[in-house]
Design a protein around this motif. Sequence first.
Motif, short mmCIF file in Angstrom:
data_model
loop_
_atom_site.label_atom_id
_atom_site.label_comp_id
_atom_site.label_asym_id
_atom_site.label_seq_id
_atom_site.Cartn_x
_atom_site.Cartn_y
_atom_site.Cartn_z
N MET A 18 6.06 -27.52 -78.02
CA MET A 18 7.43 -27.35 -78.41
C MET A 18 8.16 -26.36 -77.50
O MET A 18 9.27 -26.61 -77.06
CB MET A 18 7.46 -26.89 -79.88
N GLU A 19 7.52 -25.22 -77.24
CA GLU A 19 8.12 -24.21 -76.38
C GLU A 19 8.29 -24.75 -74.97
O GLU A 19 9.28 -24.43 -74.29
CB GLU A 19 7.25 -22.95 -76.35
N LEU A 20 7.36 -25.56 -74.53
CA LEU A 20 7.44 -26.15 -73.20
C LEU A 20 8.64 -27.09 -73.10
O LEU A 20 9.36 -27.09 -72.09
CB LEU A 20 6.14 -26.91 -72.90
N LEU A 21 8.91 -27.88 -74.13
CA LEU A 21 10.07 -28.77 -74.13
C LEU A 21 11.38 -28.00 -74.11
O LEU A 21 12.34 -28.38 -73.43
CB LEU A 21 10.02 -29.68 -75.36
N VAL A 22 11.46 -26.90 -74.85
CA VAL A 22 12.66 -26.07 -74.85
C VAL A 22 12.88 -25.46 -73.47
O VAL A 22 14.00 -25.44 -72.95
CB VAL A 22 12.56 -24.97 -75.94
N ALA A 23 11.82 -24.98 -72.84
CA ALA A 23 11.93 -24.40 -71.50
C ALA A 23 12.38 -25.44 -70.49
O ALA A 23 13.22 -25.16 -69.63
CB ALA A 23 10.59 -23.79 -71.09
N LEU A 24 11.84 -26.65 -70.57
CA LEU A 24 12.25 -27.73 -69.66
C LEU A 24 13.72 -28.12 -69.89
O LEU A 24 14.47 -28.35 -68.94
CB LEU A 24 11.35 -28.95 -69.85
N ALA A 25 14.13 -28.17 -71.12
CA ALA A 25 15.52 -28.53 -71.43
C ALA A 25 16.48 -27.47 -70.90
O ALA A 25 17.53 -27.79 -70.32
CB ALA A 25 15.70 -28.72 -72.94
N LEU A 26 16.14 -26.20 -71.09
CA LEU A 26 16.98 -25.12 -70.57
C LEU A 26 17.04 -25.12 -69.05
O LEU A 26 18.10 -24.91 -68.45
CB LEU A 26 16.50 -23.77 -71.09
N THR A 27 15.93 -25.38 -68.41
CA THR A 27 15.90 -25.46 -66.94
C THR A 27 16.75 -26.61 -66.45
O THR A 27 17.52 -26.46 -65.48
CB THR A 27 14.44 -25.61 -66.45
N ALA A 28 16.67 -27.75 -67.10
CA ALA A 28 17.48 -28.90 -66.71
C ALA A 28 18.96 -28.61 -66.92
O ALA A 28 19.81 -28.95 -66.08
CB ALA A 28 17.05 -30.14 -67.51
N LEU A 29 19.31 -27.96 -68.03
CA LEU A 29 20.70 -27.61 -68.31
C LEU A 29 21.24 -26.64 -67.26
O LEU A 29 22.36 -26.81 -66.76
CB LEU A 29 20.80 -27.00 -69.72
N LEU A 30 20.46 -25.64 -66.90
CA LEU A 30 20.87 -24.70 -65.85
C LEU A 30 21.05 -25.40 -64.51
O LEU A 30 21.98 -25.10 -63.76
CB LEU A 30 19.86 -23.55 -65.72
N GLY A 31 20.19 -26.33 -64.22
CA GLY A 31 20.31 -27.09 -62.97
C GLY A 31 21.59 -27.91 -62.92
O GLY A 31 22.29 -27.96 -61.90
N VAL A 32 21.93 -28.56 -64.02
CA VAL A 32 23.16 -29.36 -64.08
C VAL A 32 24.39 -28.46 -63.95
O VAL A 32 25.35 -28.78 -63.23
CB VAL A 32 23.20 -30.18 -65.40
N LEU A 33 24.39 -27.32 -64.65
CA LEU A 33 25.51 -26.39 -64.56
C LEU A 33 25.67 -25.84 -63.15
O LEU A 33 26.80 -25.73 -62.63
CB LEU A 33 25.35 -25.25 -65.56
N LEU A 34 24.57 -25.50 -62.49
CA LEU A 34 24.62 -24.99 -61.12
C LEU A 34 25.14 -26.06 -60.17
O LEU A 34 25.96 -25.77 -59.29
CB LEU A 34 23.23 -24.51 -60.69
N ALA A 35 24.69 -27.29 -60.34
CA ALA A 35 25.18 -28.39 -59.48
C ALA A 35 26.68 -28.62 -59.68
O ALA A 35 27.43 -28.83 -58.71
CB ALA A 35 24.40 -29.67 -59.79
N ALA A 36 27.17 -28.54 -60.93
CA ALA A 36 28.60 -28.71 -61.20
C ALA A 36 29.41 -27.57 -60.58
O ALA A 36 30.48 -27.79 -60.02
CB ALA A 36 28.85 -28.78 -62.70
N LEU A 37 28.88 -26.35 -60.65
CA LEU A 37 29.56 -25.20 -60.05
C LEU A 37 29.66 -25.34 -58.53
O LEU A 37 30.72 -25.12 -57.94
CB LEU A 37 28.82 -23.91 -60.42
N ILE A 38 28.60 -25.73 -57.89
CA ILE A 38 28.59 -25.92 -56.43
C ILE A 38 29.53 -27.05 -56.04
O ILE A 38 30.29 -26.93 -55.07
CB ILE A 38 27.16 -26.16 -55.93
N ASN A 39 29.53 -28.14 -56.79
CA ASN A 39 30.42 -29.26 -56.52
C ASN A 39 31.89 -28.82 -56.65
O ASN A 39 32.75 -29.19 -55.83
CB ASN A 39 30.12 -30.42 -57.46
N GLY A 40 32.21 -28.05 -57.66
CA GLY A 40 33.57 -27.55 -57.84
C GLY A 40 33.99 -26.64 -56.69
O GLY A 40 35.12 -26.72 -56.21
#
Length: 186
Positions: A1-23
């Motif tokens: 369960m903790e591993l899934l939460v960590a993976l989800a947070l990492t993926a969310l941070l990656g998407v936010l970082l990609a959107a910031l760089i694109n902007g």
Amino acid sequence: MELLVALALTALLGVLLAALINGWINVRERLSQGSPGMPVLDFCLALERRFDTTALRQLHERRLPLALNWLDWQANQLQLQWVALGAWPSAEGGSRLQRQRLGYDRRSQRLLLQTSSDLYAAGAPVWILREQLDRVESVSFSFRQDSRWLAWPSTDRLRPDRGVRLTFQRDGAPYVCTFALPWGRS
């Protein structure tokens, strides 16, 4: 369960970082291309710097004193003159105080911002072109007195104008530049 939460947070941070760089990239591309309104913005910012340091000072032409007003409006020539502090003392006179003249040349359809270091002109002052805006079809000036915009500036030195508004058409588009004078800010 903790591993899934960590993976989800990492993926969310990656998407936010990609959107910031694109902007960031999109903003840099738009700024490098410029826009049709950039010359207008540059001209209005140059005017704002000059209006921010307005000073009351007696001017002379042909060795005669002119009326002592904060703003000298010449409606028949579509010219506004005032005195302001420059950023640096001029090489000619050594004073930071300079005459400012904003005028509209109907023949060439240009707004012109000019300065002169000659506060006590023996003849006509020598004007130096500082900024210009081309392809201006029409111009009107208005002056903020109390709570109203009027077509002429105040002649009462104790109750000066609170602002200046420049309205003009450029390439068919309407523009309005409004400047709060130093004593008109609350």
